[in-house]
Motif scaffolding. Sequence first.
Motif, PDB file in Angstrom:
ATOM      1  N   LEU A 182       0.825  -1.218   0.000  1.00 52.61           N
ATOM      2  CA  LEU A 182       0.000   0.000   0.000  1.00 52.61           C
ATOM      3  C   LEU A 182       0.854   1.262   0.000  1.00 52.61           C
ATOM      4  O   LEU A 182       0.515   2.260  -0.625  1.00 52.61           O
ATOM      5  N   GLU A 183       2.001   1.205   0.678  1.00 55.28           N
ATOM      6  CA  GLU A 183       2.878   2.381   0.795  1.00 55.28           C
ATOM      7  C   GLU A 183       3.505   2.772  -0.544  1.00 55.28           C
ATOM      8  O   GLU A 183       4.028   3.865  -0.702  1.00 55.28           O
ATOM      9  N   SER A 187      -3.008  -1.105  -4.146  1.00 55.12           N
ATOM     10  CA  SER A 187      -4.422  -0.768  -3.988  1.00 55.12           C
ATOM     11  C   SER A 187      -4.994  -1.446  -2.756  1.00 55.12           C
ATOM     12  O   SER A 187      -4.657  -2.598  -2.459  1.00 55.12           O
ATOM     13  N   LEU A 188      -5.879  -0.749  -2.084  1.00 55.36           N
ATOM     14  CA  LEU A 188      -6.656  -1.395  -1.027  1.00 55.36           C
ATOM     15  C   LEU A 188      -7.387  -2.573  -1.674  1.00 55.36           C
ATOM     16  O   LEU A 188      -7.821  -2.486  -2.824  1.00 55.36           O
ATOM     17  N   GLU A 358      -5.841  -1.182  -9.513  1.00 55.85           N
ATOM     18  CA  GLU A 358      -4.580  -0.617  -9.001  1.00 55.85           C
ATOM     19  C   GLU A 358      -3.866   0.160 -10.108  1.00 55.85           C
ATOM     20  O   GLU A 358      -3.389   1.281  -9.905  1.00 55.85           O
ATOM     21  N   LEU A 367      -6.656   7.713  -5.434  1.00 56.35           N
ATOM     22  CA  LEU A 367      -6.898   6.536  -4.598  1.00 56.35           C
ATOM     23  C   LEU A 367      -8.382   6.280  -4.453  1.00 56.35           C
ATOM     24  O   LEU A 367      -9.145   7.207  -4.187  1.00 56.35           O
ATOM     25  N   GLU A 370     -11.780   1.475  -0.006  1.00 57.36           N
ATOM     26  CA  GLU A 370     -11.967   0.024   0.058  1.00 57.36           C
ATOM     27  C   GLU A 370     -13.384  -0.363  -0.383  1.00 57.36           C
ATOM     28  O   GLU A 370     -13.581  -1.350  -1.091  1.00 57.36           O
TER      29      GLU A 370
END
Length: 422
Positions: A182-183, A187-188, A358, A367, A370
């Motif tokens: 994620l960093e 993608s969540l 993603e 972004l 979720e």
Amino acid sequence: MPMETEKKINSLDVARRQVDIAAEHLKLDPGIREKLKQTKRELTVHFPVKMNDGSLKIFTGYRIQHDVTRGPAKGGIRYHPDVDLDEMKALAMWMTWKCAVVNIPFGGAKGGVQCDPKSMSIQELENMTRRYVWEIAMMIGPDRDIPAPDVHTNPQVMAWIMDTYSILKGYSVFGVVTGKPLELGGSLGRLEATGKGVYTIAQEAAHIQNFPIKGARVVIQGCGNVGGTAAQFFDRAGAKVVAISDYQGGIYNEKGLNVAEALSCRNQYSCFITRESTGWETITNAELLELKCDILIPAAIENQITHKNAPKIQARMIVEGANGPTTPEADEILRDRGILIVPDILANAGGVTVSYFEWVQNLQELLWSEEEISERLIRILKKSYAEVLHISQREKVDMRTAALMLGIGRVAEATRLRGIYP
Ligand code: NAD
């Protein structure tokens, strides 16, 4: 159809026979059929890696692009001793059909390195990954070919791929690979996407078959990203996961396993340790596949269900988490026995679908939440399931043939529209 011999089953033969079956139903032009049975590009690389003991070891790796008619090539990277050119070609072909079944704008690719990752240190894996990426860098890129995780590769490996490619380019290229942490532009929802997709598709199939997931007996081969995640989704929904395994073998409890305990033991000790308190019995992978259950989920590697064990399978339905776990001979036997098979190119398409999300987020530099990702994923999978079911009922064919007809039909039509150059 000839029977499988004792020699290793060639996945590329299986994949090509599947194209023939679908092409017959679709009445495809023979030239287009031949084109679809071939891979567009194949790169084999042999490269040295510095090992911890100071020695140099030479590894063989591949990157294959099967078809890019509908969009950039997309497909995972596998680290396994059995990786070879034909396996990579088959897996790349299945990726093309899978992306077309869920109607995302990608073609199919696959890559891998022949190695035993379990015997390698983290440093050796990093060295091997970075050198492999350097070797295949001419083929990959966010607009041409986007790798992702597969057997024995994970978000850390994807981070090394992204970093190495970015160093070569001179700037950060997040969209070159999916399944990242994620960093780093991950993608969540990507980590659990394939297992969640397997669960969602199984829910649809169970609904049509008229039985509830709650209380259903579920058997899972493999407890990695796909099998382990699927097990958690079934467990949370009140299903009874009665058996699960890794490459060394499995565990079984007639009353249902404590999934959290089983997975945490596997993570901690790299094997399942049976104690009296756990109530687990050990079983082999072969025994596991033949257990009586409602849903069997092969989620390990190819060619696990063959003409040899298909007559002994006691599942009500098979939902293929792995790619290519069932051979065409086994398909026929299971179909004759009335066992529903939900094919890989539909059942495990959740992973590539969220990989697509993603990639879109990376390209647009935004972004998604979720909830947004989960809602879009479930919508796409349910729609794809309904489309495959519709073809299966309309054409009176099994679900695999229907899914292949949907995927291959879309690629064939895109090929026809683009035309053949020159
Ligand atoms: P993984 O490395 O996380 O897990 C693989 C699992 O299979 C492990 O539990 C391993 O012990 C077991 N295994 C390996 N060899 C075995 C053998 N010979 N017999 C029995 N078990 C064996 O890999 P994964 O990402 O979970 O992939 C599993 C399957 O799902 C593969 O076929 C892969 O191509 C497919 N798949 C993965 C994704 C994804 O997003 N990761 C997406 C679609 C399909």
